[in-house]
Design an enzyme around this catalytic site. Structure first.
Site, PDB file in Angstrom:
ATOM      1  N   GLN A 277       1.883   1.812   4.356  1.00 10.65           N
ATOM      2  CA  GLN A 277       3.150   1.467   3.715  1.00 10.65           C
ATOM      3  C   GLN A 277       4.163   2.609   3.729  1.00 10.65           C
ATOM      4  OE1 GLN A 277       1.008  -0.411   0.139  1.00 10.65           O
ATOM      5  NE2 GLN A 277       3.013  -1.412   0.218  1.00 10.65           N
TER       6      GLN A 277
ATOM      7  N   HIS B 227      -5.957  -6.208  -1.906  1.00  8.74           N
ATOM      8  CA  HIS B 227      -4.579  -6.186  -1.417  1.00  8.74           C
ATOM      9  C   HIS B 227      -4.340  -4.939  -0.551  1.00  8.74           C
ATOM     10  CE1 HIS B 227      -0.112  -6.817  -1.971  1.00  8.74           C
ATOM     11  NE2 HIS B 227      -0.143  -5.534  -1.655  1.00  8.74           N
ATOM     12  N   GLU B 228      -4.735  -3.788  -1.064  1.00  2.00           N
ATOM     13  CA  GLU B 228      -4.520  -2.535  -0.324  1.00  2.00           C
ATOM     14  C   GLU B 228      -5.420  -2.474   0.913  1.00  2.00           C
ATOM     15  OE1 GLU B 228      -1.913  -1.122  -1.082  1.00  2.00           O
ATOM     16  OE2 GLU B 228      -1.676  -1.795  -3.141  1.00  2.00           O
TER      17      GLU B 228
ATOM     18  N   HIS C  82      -3.911  -4.070   3.875  1.00  2.00           N
ATOM     19  CA  HIS C  82      -2.906  -3.234   4.569  1.00  2.00           C
ATOM     20  C   HIS C  82      -3.547  -2.400   5.681  1.00  2.00           C
ATOM     21  CE1 HIS C  82       0.859  -3.964   2.580  1.00  2.00           C
ATOM     22  NE2 HIS C  82       0.348  -3.746   1.383  1.00  2.00           N
TER      23      HIS C  82
ATOM     24  N   GLY D  66      -0.865   0.196  -6.764  1.00  2.00           N
ATOM     25  CA  GLY D  66      -1.612   0.644  -5.602  1.00  2.00           C
ATOM     26  C   GLY D  66      -0.640   0.823  -4.453  1.00  2.00           C
TER      27      GLY D  66
ATOM     28  N   CYS E  94       4.339  -6.858  -3.548  1.00  2.00           N
ATOM     29  CA  CYS E  94       4.053  -5.743  -2.645  1.00  2.00           C
ATOM     30  C   CYS E  94       5.299  -4.880  -2.521  1.00  2.00           C
ATOM     31  CB  CYS E  94       3.635  -6.290  -1.276  1.00  2.00           C
ATOM     32  SG  CYS E  94       3.212  -5.010  -0.086  1.00  2.00           S
ATOM     33  N   LEU E  95       5.093  -3.580  -2.572  1.00  2.00           N
ATOM     34  CA  LEU E  95       6.216  -2.655  -2.429  1.00  2.00           C
ATOM     35  C   LEU E  95       6.866  -2.766  -1.057  1.00  2.00           C
ATOM     36  CD1 LEU E  95       4.593   0.438  -4.186  1.00  2.00           C
ATOM     37  CD2 LEU E  95       6.246  -1.189  -5.159  1.00  2.00           C
TER      38      LEU E  95
END
Length: 177
Positions: A53, A143-144, A147, A48, A101-102
């Protein structure tokens, strides 16, 4: 043509902002951003990715679960753009599992999340979608979604002891599953 975008890292102020509502789903810039996010998530082995991000502070993210080097046991699904998403209900049951996380490379954390959620979002065609998500895909969504409100998974850790390196995660957690 879609392109892979640069992923901003923890410390960039955009990751801590509340993202703006997407007013026009059909805007060419939003449609290109969707394609670019799908490409970026795939190339980075993400399951995701949220628009903030990649330094675009709008309420849009991609859920794209599939097995990869970072998540070898992830279920397979088509990448799905979720615009102006909402959690409309959730289970009382909470479970903890490891997240990465990226935008926070090299770190994993044991994060509590709702086991099941009911959601609404606008798809890339402008249609309202309603779904119930469970387990790993519900975790990705939460999670997303965080953000979009300027929250990063490390903010959800109950203890600093619930944090490990990516290398240790791959060596101990993935190896034992």
């Amino acid at each position: 043509m879609s392109e892979s975008l640069s992923i901003i890292q923890l410390g960039d102020r955009i990751l801590r902002q509340k993202a703006a509502w997407v007013e026009n789903v059909h805007d060419a810039r939003i449609q290109k951003l969707i394609d670019d996010l799908i490409t970026t998530a795939a190339q980075a082995n993400g399951v995701g990715i949220a628009a903030p991000q990649v330094a675009e502070s709008v309420r849009l993210f991609i859920v794209a679960s599939r097995p990869n080097a970072r998540y070898p046991n992830a279920p397979e699904m088509q990448p799905t753009a979720m615009i102006n998403p909402k959690i409309v209900a959730h289970s009382t049951e909470v479970s903890k599992d490891w997240e990465g996380c990226l935008s926070v490379p090299g770190i994993r954390g044991l994060v509590p999340r709702y086991q099941a959620i009911a959601i609404e979002y606008i798809d890339r065609n402008g249609k309202l979608q309603k779904q119930e998500l469970t387990n790993f895909v519900a975790r990705i969504f939460q999670h997303e979604y965080d953000h979009l409100d300027g929250v990063v998974f490390v903010d959800r850790l109950e203890s600093h002891l619930n944090r490990i390196t990516e290398e240790e995660y791959q060596k101990t957690v993935v190896k034992n599953t």
